[in-house]
Scaffold this motif. Sequence first.
Motif, mmCIF file in Angstrom:
data_model
loop_
_atom_site.group_PDB
_atom_site.id
_atom_site.type_symbol
_atom_site.label_atom_id
_atom_site.label_comp_id
_atom_site.label_asym_id
_atom_site.label_seq_id
_atom_site.Cartn_x
_atom_site.Cartn_y
_atom_site.Cartn_z
ATOM 1 N N ILE A 73 3.618 1.205 -3.256
ATOM 2 C CA ILE A 73 2.961 1.027 -1.965
ATOM 3 C C ILE A 73 4.043 0.439 -1.078
ATOM 4 O O ILE A 73 4.674 -0.563 -1.445
ATOM 5 C CB ILE A 73 1.741 0.089 -2.054
ATOM 6 C CG1 ILE A 73 0.687 0.689 -2.992
ATOM 7 C CG2 ILE A 73 1.157 -0.149 -0.653
ATOM 8 C CD1 ILE A 73 -0.533 -0.196 -3.224
ATOM 9 N N TYR A 105 0.825 1.381 5.808
ATOM 10 C CA TYR A 105 1.240 1.363 4.415
ATOM 11 C C TYR A 105 1.000 2.732 3.806
ATOM 12 O O TYR A 105 0.027 3.409 4.156
ATOM 13 C CB TYR A 105 0.427 0.340 3.613
ATOM 14 C CG TYR A 105 0.730 -1.098 3.960
ATOM 15 C CD1 TYR A 105 1.634 -1.836 3.197
ATOM 16 C CD2 TYR A 105 0.103 -1.725 5.033
ATOM 17 C CE1 TYR A 105 1.900 -3.164 3.502
ATOM 18 C CE2 TYR A 105 0.374 -3.052 5.346
ATOM 19 C CZ TYR A 105 1.272 -3.763 4.579
ATOM 20 O OH TYR A 105 1.536 -5.071 4.878
ATOM 21 N N LEU A 107 0.770 4.775 -0.046
ATOM 22 C CA LEU A 107 0.826 4.858 -1.493
ATOM 23 C C LEU A 107 1.669 6.096 -1.760
ATOM 24 O O LEU A 107 1.435 7.149 -1.139
ATOM 25 C CB LEU A 107 -0.558 5.056 -2.097
ATOM 26 C CG LEU A 107 -1.553 3.922 -1.897
ATOM 27 C CD1 LEU A 107 -2.433 4.195 -0.691
ATOM 28 C CD2 LEU A 107 -2.403 3.772 -3.136
#
Length: 130
Positions: A73, A105, A107
């Motif tokens: 992440i 952010y 992933l």
Amino acid sequence: MIRVARFAVAMTGAAVLALAGCAATPALEPGKPLEVRAHPLPPYEVHEECASLRPGDRLHYRFESKAPLAFNIHYHEGKAVVMPVTRERATADEGTFAPLAAHDYCLMWEAGAEGTTIDYSVRLTRGSGK
């Protein structure tokens, strides 16, 4: 020779991160869980899911893959890539990420030499401090 190949792969991954810059528009929406099954990830390919997060938010994630992969992440701070969560050679993981600062952010899953398929779920819960 193997060390050189590994270094080249690591540098390729870093270049992808630097150039992509969370290229995907933040797409995760609060209260709408995302469930993906058998997403193909060819050798050395990257897949991302991104969201704008702020302190108080929670990002719940879970994944499984057929072969080991790299997972993180991350967010971008100028030219730097900051990775508060990293997993190497993982075939599964789950957790809840709570950001300390507001950022977009992502992933990110990156396949190794053998490629893989991944099943994953992500759920964004907004904190009460709007």
